[in-house]
Design a protein around this motif. Structure first.
Motif, PDB file in Angstrom:
ATOM      1  N   GLY A   1      70.032  40.534  43.776  1.00 43.92           N
ATOM      2  CA  GLY A   1      70.835  41.584  43.439  1.00 43.92           C
ATOM      3  C   GLY A   1      70.596  42.384  44.385  1.00 43.92           C
ATOM      4  N   TRP A   2      71.529  44.421  44.069  1.00 43.22           N
ATOM      5  CA  TRP A   2      72.352  44.940  44.982  1.00 43.22           C
ATOM      6  C   TRP A   2      71.715  46.214  44.813  1.00 43.22           C
ATOM      7  CZ3 TRP A   2      76.094  43.471  47.902  1.00 43.22           C
ATOM      8  CH2 TRP A   2      76.993  42.740  47.419  1.00 43.22           C
ATOM      9  N   TYR A   3      71.263  47.016  46.076  1.00 41.37           N
ATOM     10  CA  TYR A   3      70.913  48.312  46.094  1.00 41.37           C
ATOM     11  C   TYR A   3      71.550  49.037  46.880  1.00 41.37           C
ATOM     12  CZ  TYR A   3      66.078  46.305  44.163  1.00 41.37           C
ATOM     13  OH  TYR A   3      65.120  45.899  43.879  1.00 41.37           O
ATOM     14  N   ARG A   4      71.720  50.062  46.957  1.00 45.22           N
ATOM     15  CA  ARG A   4      72.579  51.121  47.185  1.00 45.22           C
ATOM     16  C   ARG A   4      71.606  52.637  48.467  1.00 45.22           C
ATOM     17  NH1 ARG A   4      76.835  53.393  43.018  1.00 45.22           N
ATOM     18  NH2 ARG A   4      74.868  54.938  42.132  1.00 45.22           N
ATOM     19  N   ARG A   5      72.079  52.962  49.242  1.00 44.21           N
ATOM     20  CA  ARG A   5      71.374  53.698  50.082  1.00 44.21           C
ATOM     21  C   ARG A   5      72.825  55.186  50.740  1.00 44.21           C
ATOM     22  NH1 ARG A   5      67.598  52.691  54.478  1.00 44.21           N
ATOM     23  NH2 ARG A   5      66.589  52.694  53.207  1.00 44.21           N
ATOM     24  N   ALA A   6      72.622  56.097  49.637  1.00 47.87           N
ATOM     25  CA  ALA A   6      74.084  57.200  50.071  1.00 47.87           C
ATOM     26  C   ALA A   6      73.423  57.962  50.990  1.00 47.87           C
ATOM     27  CB  ALA A   6      73.707  58.136  48.669  1.00 47.87           C
ATOM     28  N   PRO A   7      74.215  58.889  52.081  1.00 51.93           N
ATOM     29  CA  PRO A   7      74.021  59.256  52.754  1.00 51.93           C
ATOM     30  C   PRO A   7      72.064  60.960  52.177  1.00 51.93           C
ATOM     31  CG  PRO A   7      75.725  59.096  52.738  1.00 51.93           C
ATOM     32  CD  PRO A   7      75.438  58.681  51.541  1.00 51.93           C
ATOM     33  N   GLY A   8      71.164  60.459  53.133  1.00 51.89           N
ATOM     34  CA  GLY A   8      70.218  61.112  52.555  1.00 51.89           C
ATOM     35  C   GLY A   8      69.388  61.146  51.669  1.00 51.89           C
ATOM     36  N   LYS A   9      69.620  59.908  51.117  1.00 51.38           N
ATOM     37  CA  LYS A   9      68.852  59.202  50.196  1.00 51.38           C
ATOM     38  C   LYS A   9      68.047  58.272  50.123  1.00 51.38           C
ATOM     39  CE  LYS A   9      71.679  61.960  46.392  1.00 51.38           C
ATOM     40  NZ  LYS A   9      72.666  61.873  45.694  1.00 51.38           N
TER      41      LYS A   9
ATOM     42  N   ARG B   1      67.424  54.724  49.006  1.00 51.95           N
ATOM     43  CA  ARG B   1      68.129  53.707  48.416  1.00 51.95           C
ATOM     44  C   ARG B   1      67.570  52.534  47.634  1.00 51.95           C
ATOM     45  NH1 ARG B   1      68.292  48.032  52.787  1.00 51.95           N
ATOM     46  NH2 ARG B   1      65.430  48.461  52.301  1.00 51.95           N
ATOM     47  N   ASP B   2      68.385  52.709  46.113  1.00 50.40           N
ATOM     48  CA  ASP B   2      67.568  52.586  44.900  1.00 50.40           C
ATOM     49  C   ASP B   2      69.018  50.713  44.054  1.00 50.40           C
ATOM     50  OD1 ASP B   2      68.374  56.193  44.524  1.00 50.40           O
ATOM     51  OD2 ASP B   2      66.648  54.682  45.153  1.00 50.40           O
ATOM     52  N   LEU B   3      68.148  50.812  43.445  1.00 52.32           N
ATOM     53  CA  LEU B   3      68.634  49.499  42.535  1.00 52.32           C
ATOM     54  C   LEU B   3      70.254  49.632  41.621  1.00 52.32           C
ATOM     55  CD1 LEU B   3      68.096  46.426  41.139  1.00 52.32           C
ATOM     56  CD2 LEU B   3      67.946  47.914  39.511  1.00 52.32           C
ATOM     57  N   VAL B   4      70.926  49.175  42.182  1.00 56.17           N
ATOM     58  CA  VAL B   4      72.672  48.603  41.755  1.00 56.17           C
ATOM     59  C   VAL B   4      72.018  48.131  40.401  1.00 56.17           C
ATOM     60  CG1 VAL B   4      75.222  49.182  41.657  1.00 56.17           C
ATOM     61  CG2 VAL B   4      74.042  50.398  43.421  1.00 56.17           C
ATOM     62  N   ALA B   5      72.134  46.995  40.859  1.00 54.42           N
ATOM     63  CA  ALA B   5      72.286  45.997  39.773  1.00 54.42           C
ATOM     64  C   ALA B   5      71.218  44.943  40.039  1.00 54.42           C
ATOM     65  CB  ALA B   5      73.511  45.062  39.274  1.00 54.42           C
ATOM     66  N   ALA B   6      70.209  44.383  38.875  1.00 54.08           N
ATOM     67  CA  ALA B   6      69.697  42.471  39.608  1.00 54.08           C
ATOM     68  C   ALA B   6      69.878  41.752  37.817  1.00 54.08           C
ATOM     69  CB  ALA B   6      68.838  43.226  40.441  1.00 54.08           C
ATOM     70  N   PHE B   7      69.262  40.818  38.804  1.00 57.44           N
ATOM     71  CA  PHE B   7      69.089  39.400  38.182  1.00 57.44           C
ATOM     72  C   PHE B   7      67.952  39.046  38.050  1.00 57.44           C
ATOM     73  CE2 PHE B   7      73.098  38.375  36.408  1.00 57.44           C
ATOM     74  CZ  PHE B   7      74.298  37.609  37.401  1.00 57.44           C
ATOM     75  N   THR B   8      67.322  39.150  36.893  1.00 55.53           N
ATOM     76  CA  THR B   8      66.182  39.334  36.491  1.00 55.53           C
ATOM     77  C   THR B   8      65.551  37.697  36.733  1.00 55.53           C
ATOM     78  OG1 THR B   8      66.094  38.732  34.374  1.00 55.53           O
ATOM     79  CG2 THR B   8      65.891  41.017  35.451  1.00 55.53           C
ATOM     80  N   SER B   9      64.704  37.151  37.404  1.00 58.17           N
ATOM     81  CA  SER B   9      64.057  36.329  37.436  1.00 58.17           C
ATOM     82  C   SER B   9      64.500  35.083  36.046  1.00 58.17           C
ATOM     83  CB  SER B   9      62.262  35.506  37.451  1.00 58.17           C
ATOM     84  OG  SER B   9      61.861  36.224  35.864  1.00 58.17           O
TER      85      SER B   9
ATOM     86  N   GLU C   1      80.401  59.427  44.472  1.00 63.16           N
ATOM     87  CA  GLU C   1      79.127  59.854  43.956  1.00 63.16           C
ATOM     88  C   GLU C   1      78.426  57.904  44.605  1.00 63.16           C
ATOM     89  OE1 GLU C   1      80.864  61.061  41.883  1.00 63.16           O
ATOM     90  OE2 GLU C   1      80.136  61.189  39.765  1.00 63.16           O
ATOM     91  N   ASP C   2      79.712  57.163  44.411  1.00 63.91           N
ATOM     92  CA  ASP C   2      78.956  55.402  44.694  1.00 63.91           C
ATOM     93  C   ASP C   2      79.270  55.581  46.079  1.00 63.91           C
ATOM     94  OD1 ASP C   2      81.314  54.318  41.672  1.00 63.91           O
ATOM     95  OD2 ASP C   2      79.403  54.860  42.068  1.00 63.91           O
ATOM     96  N   THR C   3      79.364  56.152  47.155  1.00 64.02           N
ATOM     97  CA  THR C   3      80.100  56.239  48.226  1.00 64.02           C
ATOM     98  C   THR C   3      78.653  56.068  48.323  1.00 64.02           C
ATOM     99  OG1 THR C   3      82.286  57.292  48.723  1.00 64.02           O
ATOM    100  CG2 THR C   3      80.771  57.118  50.733  1.00 64.02           C
ATOM    101  N   ALA C   4      77.631  54.827  49.509  1.00 65.77           N
ATOM    102  CA  ALA C   4      77.223  54.553  50.116  1.00 65.77           C
ATOM    103  C   ALA C   4      77.207  53.103  50.973  1.00 65.77           C
ATOM    104  CB  ALA C   4      76.016  54.187  48.702  1.00 65.77           C
ATOM    105  N   VAL C   5      75.880  52.849  51.469  1.00 62.61           N
ATOM    106  CA  VAL C   5      75.789  51.081  52.484  1.00 62.61           C
ATOM    107  C   VAL C   5      75.139  50.559  50.862  1.00 62.61           C
ATOM    108  CG1 VAL C   5      74.770  50.283  54.109  1.00 62.61           C
ATOM    109  CG2 VAL C   5      76.108  52.309  53.864  1.00 62.61           C
ATOM    110  N   TYR C   6      75.479  49.392  51.242  1.00 63.24           N
ATOM    111  CA  TYR C   6      75.703  48.908  49.588  1.00 63.24           C
ATOM    112  C   TYR C   6      74.593  47.602  50.608  1.00 63.24           C
ATOM    113  CZ  TYR C   6      78.215  50.837  46.013  1.00 63.24           C
ATOM    114  OH  TYR C   6      78.110  52.314  45.233  1.00 63.24           O
ATOM    115  N   TYR C   7      73.652  47.056  49.664  1.00 62.95           N
ATOM    116  CA  TYR C   7      72.517  45.812  50.732  1.00 62.95           C
ATOM    117  C   TYR C   7      72.279  44.857  48.935  1.00 62.95           C
ATOM    118  CZ  TYR C   7      71.627  49.667  53.645  1.00 62.95           C
ATOM    119  OH  TYR C   7      71.460  50.462  55.095  1.00 62.95           O
ATOM    120  N   CYS C   8      72.519  43.766  49.773  1.00 64.64           N
ATOM    121  CA  CYS C   8      72.574  42.516  48.723  1.00 64.64           C
ATOM    122  C   CYS C   8      70.888  42.496  49.033  1.00 64.64           C
ATOM    123  CB  CYS C   8      72.683  40.820  49.386  1.00 64.64           C
ATOM    124  SG  CYS C   8      72.800  39.662  48.332  1.00 64.64           S
ATOM    125  N   ASN C   9      70.210  41.901  47.713  1.00 68.33           N
ATOM    126  CA  ASN C   9      68.417  41.489  47.852  1.00 68.33           C
ATOM    127  C   ASN C   9      67.785  40.543  47.226  1.00 68.33           C
ATOM    128  OD1 ASN C   9      65.817  42.473  46.568  1.00 68.33           O
ATOM    129  ND2 ASN C   9      65.273  42.727  48.349  1.00 68.33           N
TER     130      ASN C   9
END
Length: 116
Positions: free
Chosen positions: A35-43, A45-53, A88-96
């Motif tokens: 899935g994808w997570y993101r961390r906005a400045p000062g916040k 890291r939250d889930l954006v979208a992900a596939f379950t098992s 408000e979508d501005t953030a660093v996006y992480y793959c997990n």
């Protein structure tokens, strides 16, 4: 060990689109969730979208209808298509990824900046 490498971030105007990619260093056979997570400045890291098992896609309420998660198993790649981007979508996006028997892995992140 699994390495995840994200790409596709950048600067875009509000209303624009970007597609993020995450390439896994091994085949995705033993990757139970991705899935994808993101961390906005000062916040946090939250889930954006992900596939379950079992392959169901889940989305954060804030991106439903605008973002689409997809994957190409042949290329060991996860994608995030982001449309109608907002400031408000501005953030660093992480793959997990959660790998069976090995645990969770994170990519290094890719910056997405949406200008209003």
């Amino acid at each position: 060990q699994v390495q995840l490498v994200e790409s596709g971030g950048g600067l875009v105007q509000a209303g624009g689109s970007l597609r993020l990619s995450c390439v896994a260093s091994r085949d995705t056979l033993n990757i139970l969730t991705m899935g994808w997570y993101r961390r906005a400045p000062g916040k946090q890291r939250d889930l954006v979208a992900a596939f379950t098992s079992i392959g169901i896609a889940n989305y954060a309420d804030s991106v439903k209808g605008r973002f689409t998660i997809s994957r190409d198993a042949a290329k060991n790649t996860l994608y995030l298509q982001m449309n109608s981007l907002k400031s408000e979508d501005t953030a660093v996006y992480y793959c997990n990824a959660y790998v069976n028997g090995l645990g969770y892995y994170w990519g290094q992140g890719t910056q997405v900046t949406v200008s209003s």
